[in-house]
Design a protein around this motif. Structure first.
Motif, PDB file in Angstrom:
ATOM      1  N   ILE A 261       0.822  -1.041  -0.189  1.00  0.00           N
ATOM      2  CA  ILE A 261       0.167  -0.282   0.212  1.00  0.00           C
ATOM      3  C   ILE A 261       0.853   1.524  -0.074  1.00  0.00           C
ATOM      4  O   ILE A 261       1.720   1.514   0.694  1.00  0.00           O
ATOM      5  CB  ILE A 261      -1.046  -0.065   1.217  1.00  0.00           C
ATOM      6  CG1 ILE A 261      -2.208  -0.626   1.273  1.00  0.00           C
ATOM      7  CG2 ILE A 261      -1.918   1.348   1.288  1.00  0.00           C
ATOM      8  CD1 ILE A 261      -2.497  -1.322  -0.021  1.00  0.00           C
ATOM      9  N   ASN A 262       0.948   1.812  -0.758  1.00  0.00           N
ATOM     10  CA  ASN A 262       1.355   3.135  -0.908  1.00  0.00           C
ATOM     11  C   ASN A 262       0.395   4.318   0.045  1.00  0.00           C
ATOM     12  O   ASN A 262      -0.268   4.784  -0.263  1.00  0.00           O
ATOM     13  CB  ASN A 262       1.083   3.970  -2.422  1.00  0.00           C
ATOM     14  CG  ASN A 262       1.745   5.688  -2.609  1.00  0.00           C
ATOM     15  OD1 ASN A 262       1.839   6.122  -1.679  1.00  0.00           O
ATOM     16  ND2 ASN A 262       1.706   6.241  -3.370  1.00  0.00           N
ATOM     17  N   THR A 263       0.648   4.400   1.383  1.00  0.00           N
ATOM     18  CA  THR A 263       0.060   5.188   2.675  1.00  0.00           C
ATOM     19  C   THR A 263       0.204   6.417   1.602  1.00  0.00           C
ATOM     20  O   THR A 263      -1.447   7.564   2.744  1.00  0.00           O
ATOM     21  CB  THR A 263       0.808   5.452   3.653  1.00  0.00           C
ATOM     22  OG1 THR A 263       1.685   5.457   3.522  1.00  0.00           O
ATOM     23  CG2 THR A 263       0.652   2.755   3.779  1.00  0.00           C
ATOM     24  N   LYS A 264       0.391   7.386   1.470  1.00  0.00           N
ATOM     25  CA  LYS A 264       0.558   8.367   1.499  1.00  0.00           C
ATOM     26  C   LYS A 264      -0.809   8.863   0.501  1.00  0.00           C
ATOM     27  O   LYS A 264      -1.033  10.306   0.379  1.00  0.00           O
ATOM     28  CB  LYS A 264       1.185   9.276   0.476  1.00  0.00           C
ATOM     29  CG  LYS A 264       2.782   9.239   1.108  1.00  0.00           C
ATOM     30  CD  LYS A 264       4.186   9.932   0.885  1.00  0.00           C
ATOM     31  CE  LYS A 264       4.819  10.162   2.076  1.00  0.00           C
ATOM     32  NZ  LYS A 264       6.097  10.686   1.655  1.00  0.00           N
ATOM     33  N   LEU A 265      -1.120   8.167  -0.248  1.00  0.00           N
ATOM     34  CA  LEU A 265      -2.868   8.007  -0.560  1.00  0.00           C
ATOM     35  C   LEU A 265      -3.590   7.597   0.017  1.00  0.00           C
ATOM     36  O   LEU A 265      -5.086   7.532  -0.377  1.00  0.00           O
ATOM     37  CB  LEU A 265      -2.863   7.272  -1.834  1.00  0.00           C
ATOM     38  CG  LEU A 265      -1.611   7.559  -3.042  1.00  0.00           C
ATOM     39  CD1 LEU A 265      -1.935   6.621  -4.579  1.00  0.00           C
ATOM     40  CD2 LEU A 265      -2.386   9.260  -3.556  1.00  0.00           C
ATOM     41  N   ILE A 266      -3.229   7.317   1.387  1.00  0.00           N
ATOM     42  CA  ILE A 266      -5.248   6.923   2.550  1.00  0.00           C
ATOM     43  C   ILE A 266      -6.017   7.832   2.102  1.00  0.00           C
ATOM     44  O   ILE A 266      -7.091   7.804   2.098  1.00  0.00           O
ATOM     45  CB  ILE A 266      -4.118   6.670   3.682  1.00  0.00           C
ATOM     46  CG1 ILE A 266      -4.025   4.749   3.556  1.00  0.00           C
ATOM     47  CG2 ILE A 266      -5.210   6.285   4.787  1.00  0.00           C
ATOM     48  CD1 ILE A 266      -3.239   4.055   4.422  1.00  0.00           C
ATOM     49  N   SER A 267      -5.149   9.545   2.443  1.00  0.00           N
ATOM     50  CA  SER A 267      -6.036  10.712   3.509  1.00  0.00           C
ATOM     51  C   SER A 267      -7.432  11.247   2.003  1.00  0.00           C
ATOM     52  O   SER A 267      -8.600  10.766   2.452  1.00  0.00           O
ATOM     53  CB  SER A 267      -5.588  11.791   3.429  1.00  0.00           C
ATOM     54  OG  SER A 267      -6.434  12.713   3.938  1.00  0.00           O
ATOM     55  N   SER A 268      -6.508  10.577   0.909  1.00  0.00           N
ATOM     56  CA  SER A 268      -7.109  10.602  -0.762  1.00  0.00           C
ATOM     57  C   SER A 268      -8.693   9.758  -0.898  1.00  0.00           C
ATOM     58  O   SER A 268      -9.474  10.442  -1.308  1.00  0.00           O
ATOM     59  CB  SER A 268      -6.752  11.070  -1.289  1.00  0.00           C
ATOM     60  OG  SER A 268      -5.356  10.825  -1.891  1.00  0.00           O
ATOM     61  N   THR A 269      -8.626   8.641  -0.757  1.00  0.00           N
ATOM     62  CA  THR A 269      -9.078   7.268  -1.033  1.00  0.00           C
ATOM     63  C   THR A 269      -9.911   7.833  -0.012  1.00  0.00           C
ATOM     64  O   THR A 269     -11.265   7.192   0.014  1.00  0.00           O
ATOM     65  CB  THR A 269      -7.630   6.207  -1.205  1.00  0.00           C
ATOM     66  OG1 THR A 269      -6.672   6.507  -1.483  1.00  0.00           O
ATOM     67  CG2 THR A 269      -9.237   5.267  -1.241  1.00  0.00           C
ATOM     68  N   SER A 270      -9.994   8.263   1.390  1.00  0.00           N
ATOM     69  CA  SER A 270     -10.964   7.432   2.377  1.00  0.00           C
ATOM     70  C   SER A 270     -11.557   8.962   1.794  1.00  0.00           C
ATOM     71  O   SER A 270     -12.766   9.165   1.960  1.00  0.00           O
ATOM     72  CB  SER A 270     -10.076   8.027   3.809  1.00  0.00           C
ATOM     73  OG  SER A 270     -10.856   8.961   4.642  1.00  0.00           O
ATOM     74  N   CYS A 271     -10.936  10.561   1.533  1.00  0.00           N
ATOM     75  CA  CYS A 271     -12.106  11.211   0.746  1.00  0.00           C
ATOM     76  C   CYS A 271     -13.429  10.691  -0.053  1.00  0.00           C
ATOM     77  O   CYS A 271     -14.152  11.358  -0.092  1.00  0.00           O
ATOM     78  CB  CYS A 271     -11.253  12.529   0.790  1.00  0.00           C
ATOM     79  SG  CYS A 271     -10.489  13.404   2.267  1.00  0.00           S
ATOM     80  N   LEU A 272     -12.540  10.068  -1.138  1.00  0.00           N
ATOM     81  CA  LEU A 272     -13.515   9.445  -2.294  1.00  0.00           C
ATOM     82  C   LEU A 272     -13.972   9.275  -1.840  1.00  0.00           C
ATOM     83  O   LEU A 272     -15.618   8.857  -2.029  1.00  0.00           O
ATOM     84  CB  LEU A 272     -12.505   8.668  -3.218  1.00  0.00           C
ATOM     85  CG  LEU A 272     -12.812   9.144  -4.690  1.00  0.00           C
ATOM     86  CD1 LEU A 272     -13.559   9.795  -5.067  1.00  0.00           C
ATOM     87  CD2 LEU A 272     -11.773   7.759  -5.093  1.00  0.00           C
ATOM     88  N   VAL A 273     -14.177   7.531  -0.911  1.00  0.00           N
ATOM     89  CA  VAL A 273     -14.906   6.375  -1.172  1.00  0.00           C
ATOM     90  C   VAL A 273     -16.190   7.275  -0.135  1.00  0.00           C
ATOM     91  O   VAL A 273     -17.333   6.604   0.211  1.00  0.00           O
ATOM     92  CB  VAL A 273     -14.060   5.482   0.460  1.00  0.00           C
ATOM     93  CG1 VAL A 273     -15.218   5.096   0.611  1.00  0.00           C
ATOM     94  CG2 VAL A 273     -13.608   5.237  -0.700  1.00  0.00           C
ATOM     95  N   SER A 274     -15.942   8.149   0.611  1.00  0.00           N
ATOM     96  CA  SER A 274     -16.457   9.428   1.685  1.00  0.00           C
ATOM     97  C   SER A 274     -17.279  10.208   1.065  1.00  0.00           C
ATOM     98  O   SER A 274     -19.198   9.920   1.100  1.00  0.00           O
ATOM     99  CB  SER A 274     -16.047  10.575   3.214  1.00  0.00           C
ATOM    100  OG  SER A 274     -16.928  10.371   3.548  1.00  0.00           O
ATOM    101  N   LYS A 275     -17.021  10.602   0.517  1.00  0.00           N
ATOM    102  CA  LYS A 275     -17.953  11.594  -0.500  1.00  0.00           C
ATOM    103  C   LYS A 275     -19.058  10.354  -1.755  1.00  0.00           C
ATOM    104  O   LYS A 275     -19.777  10.854  -1.444  1.00  0.00           O
ATOM    105  CB  LYS A 275     -16.929  12.156  -2.002  1.00  0.00           C
ATOM    106  CG  LYS A 275     -17.531  12.733  -3.038  1.00  0.00           C
ATOM    107  CD  LYS A 275     -16.284  13.249  -4.038  1.00  0.00           C
ATOM    108  CE  LYS A 275     -17.663  14.171  -5.171  1.00  0.00           C
ATOM    109  NZ  LYS A 275     -16.146  15.191  -6.049  1.00  0.00           N
ATOM    110  N   TYR A 276     -18.748   9.594  -2.301  1.00  0.00           N
ATOM    111  CA  TYR A 276     -19.273   9.271  -3.340  1.00  0.00           C
ATOM    112  C   TYR A 276     -20.129   7.998  -2.046  1.00  0.00           C
ATOM    113  O   TYR A 276     -21.520   7.221  -2.675  1.00  0.00           O
ATOM    114  CB  TYR A 276     -18.819   7.741  -4.020  1.00  0.00           C
ATOM    115  CG  TYR A 276     -18.095   7.961  -4.999  1.00  0.00           C
ATOM    116  CD1 TYR A 276     -18.191   9.658  -6.034  1.00  0.00           C
ATOM    117  CD2 TYR A 276     -16.994   7.549  -6.189  1.00  0.00           C
ATOM    118  CE1 TYR A 276     -17.570  10.290  -7.043  1.00  0.00           C
ATOM    119  CE2 TYR A 276     -15.887   8.474  -6.846  1.00  0.00           C
ATOM    120  CZ  TYR A 276     -16.294   9.630  -7.028  1.00  0.00           C
ATOM    121  OH  TYR A 276     -16.242  10.139  -7.997  1.00  0.00           O
TER     122      TYR A 276
END
Length: 406
Positions: A261-276
């Motif tokens: 896992i590229n952990t630096k993408l965790i926050s943006s992935t979290s935001c995307l899932v929350s948004k959708y």
């Protein structure tokens, strides 16, 4: 000792979507799937194709869109389910069918009105049938958490002989304690013939708040895959949180595990899932909550300003967050106030800071949080007070507004 890789199986698009009101359309699912592949997950469980035409289409489109990650489709131990799953995966570069059946006494007696012998027969048929369509077949023993270990071992040994490549040991109701779940995984590793040929997977639910702890116990006792979701979304109280298990592995080198896992993408992935999904992340959620790297206590703020590690075990940059947040409240001290003013370009000597702090406390006692706009209002009030007292303020450059009281 060489580190052992833990595969990350993301089921946000299947188990995660089973939350009431959390309905994703195909376009949103494809977008999330691409983000998950970019994040570095090993397996994406794209959906349950037989459940609806929409889910079938989503798995189909995800299969076309994903090039490196394994795309998995869920099915029951029913021929038609398996056939539909295989058709939805037709365009997948690396397809996997995830089929299985309940193995606990509760499921056998009340859900299936069956017997242990008949359940094993159905498990055998399901795996053999799925192998006709794909090489990679994962078997789930639903409610394994409440299944007697001896019977569970018998089921596992049987499906391994039939060609299962992965075996999922779900704590479906979040029933197990970490030690109990860990011992279950260890029992299977030590007592199932051929267990070394397959990947043993955890799939833990959070009904008692133990999903991540149970998953950790599972991998510490030999499991090689963790099934989880972004933000911990999922049925009832949710699933193991991807960001939690990944960061536990990353931060604790003595565990001797790693993920891709590229952990630096965790926050943006979290935001995307929350948004959708429309599922807001609770403020105090570990790793991705808005308060995860926020500090409002004066003692904590002073420590973090001096050295981040005093009150943070994780560097926010490691999960894609720029920096920690110093939140100004009535509990904040002078160091936090000076820090926030410094961010705005103001540098105070001690006397002037004392003047600012006294007025700040008056504001802070009336409000939950002091904003940057209010900080400027407070500064104007202090300036006005000093001018009335015939004191001169010296301001240097626009970028270095260093204020000294003479």
């Amino acid at each position: 000792m060489e580190k052992r890789k833990i595969q990350i199986f993301d089921t946000s698009l299947r188990d995660g979507e089973q939350v009431p009101g959390c309905k994703l359309n195909t376009k949103e699912k494809v977008s999330i799937a691409r983000k998950l592949e970019f994040l570095g997950v090993d397996v994406i469980e794209a959906g349950f194709p037989t459940s609806s035409p929409g889910d079938y289409k989503s798995v189909q489109e995800i299969s076309k869109s994903i090039s490196k990650t394994v795309v998995c489709a869920l099915s029951r131990a029913i021929e038609k389910d398996i056939e539909i799953a295989s058709l939805s995966l037709k365009n997948a570069k690396r397809p996997r069918i995830h089929t299985g059946i309940g193995t606990s006494d509760c499921h056998i007696r009340y859900k299936f009105n069956s017997t242990p012998e008949k359940i094993i027969e159905r498990a055998i048929h399901a795996v053999k049938y799925a192998k006709k369509f794909v090489e990679d077949v994962e078997f789930y023993a639903e409610d394994a958490g409440r299944t007697e270990n001896e019977f569970l071992a018998k089921v596992c040994e049987t499906v391994i002989k039939c060609g299962a490549t992965v075996i999922n040991i779900p704590d479906t109701t979040g029933y197990c304690l970490p030690e109990e779940y860990g011992n279950k995984i260890r029992f299977l590793k030590e007592n199932v013939k051929g267990i070394h040929k397959i990947i043993l997977s955890t799939h833990c639910h959070n009904d008692l708040g133990l999903a991540t702890a149970n998953s950790l116990a599972g991998i510490m006792n030999g499991a090689e895959q963790v099934e989880c979701t972004i933000n911990g979304i999922g049925e009832r109280a949710g699933n193991t949180s991807l960001e939690e298990i990944v960061m536990i592995i990353k931060q604790n080198n003595h565990l001797n595990f790693f993920t891709d896992i590229n952990t630096k993408l965790i926050s943006s992935t979290s935001c995307l899932v929350s948004k959708y999904t429309g599922m807001k992340v609770q403020a105090n959620k570990a790793i991705v909550g808005v308060n995860a790297f926020s500090h409002s206590s004066g003692i904590h703020q002073d420590g973090v300003i001096k050295k981040r590690e005093t009150y943070e075990s994780i560097n926010p940059e490691d999960v894609g967050i720029c920096e920690s947040s110093i939140i100004l409240t009535a509990r904040s001290g002078r160091s936090a106030l000076a820090y926030r003013y410094k961010k705005l370009g103001y540098f105070f000597n001690k006397n002037f800071l004392d003047s600012v702090y006294s007025i700040f406390l008056e504001y802070a006692d009336k409000k939950k949080e002091i904003t940057d706009i209010e900080l400027k209002i407070i500064l104007d009030k202090v300036n006005l007070k000093h001018k009335k007292n015939n004191q001169i303020l010296h301001s240097h450059s626009r970028n270095d507004r260093r204020i000294n009281v003479i």
